[in-house]
Design an enzyme around this catalytic site. Structure first.
Site, short mmCIF file in Angstrom:
data_model
loop_
_atom_site.label_atom_id
_atom_site.label_comp_id
_atom_site.label_asym_id
_atom_site.label_seq_id
_atom_site.Cartn_x
_atom_site.Cartn_y
_atom_site.Cartn_z
N ASP A 108 -9.52 -6.61 -3.17
CA ASP A 108 -8.87 -5.37 -2.73
C ASP A 108 -9.62 -4.19 -3.33
O ASP A 108 -9.52 -3.92 -4.52
CB ASP A 108 -7.41 -5.37 -3.20
CG ASP A 108 -6.63 -4.16 -2.67
OD1 ASP A 108 -7.25 -3.19 -2.21
OD2 ASP A 108 -5.38 -4.22 -2.73
N HIS A 113 -7.03 -6.13 0.81
CA HIS A 113 -5.90 -5.19 0.80
C HIS A 113 -4.98 -5.55 1.95
O HIS A 113 -5.23 -5.20 3.11
CB HIS A 113 -6.43 -3.77 0.95
CG HIS A 113 -5.37 -2.71 0.76
ND1 HIS A 113 -4.78 -2.46 -0.44
CD2 HIS A 113 -4.81 -1.84 1.64
CE1 HIS A 113 -3.92 -1.47 -0.33
NE2 HIS A 113 -3.91 -1.09 0.95
N SER A 124 0.83 -1.20 0.00
CA SER A 124 0.00 0.00 0.00
C SER A 124 0.88 1.26 0.00
O SER A 124 1.66 1.45 -0.91
CB SER A 124 -0.96 -0.05 1.19
OG SER A 124 -1.96 0.92 1.09
#
Length: 488
Positions: free
Chosen positions: A137, A169, A50
């Site tokens: 995600d 995610h 991320s």
């Protein structure tokens, strides 16, 4: 409304993490306070999730002279955010807004390389890149992750893109405490496979199986301010402490890889504790593949309430360039461990290694001195046994098991602290444990194990008094060296 819902969910995740992580039993070693030291680093890689994935891409692009590849879970292409939090949220995570095309970002990268703000883009050609995006995600849209794959491929990188997993995610590993489709703290999911192995296999060209035993390395906890521009990590939204996992082999001077691993938002140490370091499944591969893992830590500040890495400019407009404060700090840490350094030629292997003596619990060694050596490391069965530098060309290893064969090798250590090539091995077999003999004192003297004087019996060699010299008094003795007897 969408953003407010995301923030509410994220704060809920923090509350969960705060109540669960502290009581977890972690396999990662207890941190050892210290500082980063130079090791024999052969190649350097970066990985992240991320915001850490965006940061990993920035590190790879800006310092492509140093980083030879990147493994990225769920992130977009270089400088997608264009110094705007709105663009970051609505174009580079969601896709409500228009975003720069990969071709436009590639040209931006070329322009910055020409200006010296990032390393030459030619370095990216042939670099190994591994990308991951889960079908569940919803935090970073698949199209954005796809732009990252296009960006790298257009520069000639060797890209593997896993976009078939049903993961949410998260970082995905066999140790993940969360279900595969989850998007919740601590953002480490288990999807039944081993993406970490897949990532490392692509980046490194193959890996040995992960260790299934207790980790044998050390987890160094260091002060990040020592590496931050201006001397304050908190001033650039980085935590007080950073961590590095160093396998025993790397401590002993082996040639090692370095993996810089960057956490995601709400995944920093102050929120999830050691959850990522414990569950990412990197240390287990580090132990069996001579790989140090550096875990830098971001934290919160004004404009960064989630403790993300700076990939949209909350701290500096230079966030994606070499001059970016966080970029500089992380690079300083990597260099402190030996990344990007030109290691001197290793010292040659010592010659003439020989076993000069053995007892039931020890073995003595000698070898020919090596010119330029500051000290020596001694290895028993592949593991360094000397805790302090050996400054002479001799060594006695103690605490061994009787009647056992051991293999020894020696390496010279230069003034830089780097161990050279190991010598050819030699074997040493410890003597059998002394056998205790019980007999009358008269029988001991008759057998040559003792002698008598003034009516008393004395053990040969040690002269220990065994008692009266007659057939009625008995004692138990053993021979610890030729002609030297002591009581058992």
């Amino acid at each position: 409304m969408k953003i407010r819902q995301l923030l509410a969910a994220a704060f809920a995740a923090v509350a969960i993490a705060a109540t669960t992580v502290g009581g977890a039993t972690a396999a990662v070693p207890t941190p050892t306070p210290g500082s980063l030291q130079q090791y024999n680093i052969s190649s350097t890689y970066v990985s992240g999730l991320s915001s850490g994935g965006f940061m990993a891409n920035q590190m790879h692009v800006a310092y492509s002279d140093v980083f030879k590849g990147a493994g990225i879970f769920s992130a977009g292409p270089y400088d997608c955010a264009q110094n705007s939090v709105n663009t970051a949220q609505y174009a580079c995570m969601e896709t409500f807004m228009a975003r720069k095309t990969p071709a436009q970002l590639e040209q931006l990268t070329r322009d910055r390389a020409t200006a010296g703000k990032v390393d030459p883009v030619a370095n990216l050609s042939g670099d190994k890149v591994w990308l991951f995006h889960g079908t569940n995600d919803a935090t970073v849209k698949a199209a954005v992750n796809g732009d990252l794959a296009t960006y790298y491929r257009d520069f000639g990188a060797d890209v593997v893109y896993d976009n078939t997993s049903s993961s949410g995610h998260a970082w995905v590993s066999p140790l993940g405490p969360n279900s595969c489709s989850s998007t919740s703290s601590p953002y480490v999911n288990n999807c039944g496979g081993d993406p970490v192995r897949d990532m490392l296999t692509h980046l490194l060209g193959g890996v040995n199986p992960a260790s299934s035993s207790a980790l044998t390395g050390k987890l160094v906890q260091f002060d990040q301010s020592a590496y931050a521009p201006g001397g304050s990590s908190s001033a650039i939204s980085m935590g007080n402490e950073g961590f590095a996992y160093v396998p025993q082999s790397c401590q002993s001077g082996a040639s090692c890889k370095l993996m810089v691993t960057l956490h995601g938002c709400y995944q920093y140490f102050g929120v999830v504790g050691n959850a990522l370091m414990d569950k990412a499944y990197l240390n287990e591969y580090a132990d069996t593949n001579n790989m140090i893992v550096l875990y830098p830590q971001a934290t919160t500040m004004t404009g960064n309430p989630r403790g993300c890495w700076d990939w949209w400019g909350y701290k500096s407009a230079d966030y994606a360039q070499k001059s970016g404060p966080q970029m500089t700090a992380v690079m300083n840490m990597a260099k402190a461990l030996g990344a990007g350094t030109v290691n001197p030629s290793p010292l040659p292997a010592p010659t003439g290694l020989a076993v000069t003596a053995t007892t039931d619990t020890g073995a003595s060694l000698s070898w020919n001195s090596v010119s330029g050596a500051a000290s020596y490391n001694v290895y028993r069965d592949g593991t360094k046994v000397n805790s302090a530098p050996v400054t002479s060309a001799t060594y006695t290893d103690t605490g061994l098991t009787a009647g056992t064969t051991y293999s020894y090798a020696v390496a010279a250590v230069g003034t830089s602290g780097t161990a050279g090539t190991k010598s050819a091995p030699v074997t040493a077999t410890t003597a059998a444990a002394p056998v205790c003999v019980t007999a009358s004192n008269y029988a001991h003297t008759q057998a040559g194990r003792a002698h008598q004087s003034g009516g008393y019996t004395y053990a040969n060699g040690s002269n220990q008094n065994l008692g009266l010299w007659n057939v009625m008094a008995s004692s138990t003795i053993k021979e610890t060296s030729p002609g030297y007897w002591v009581t058992c």
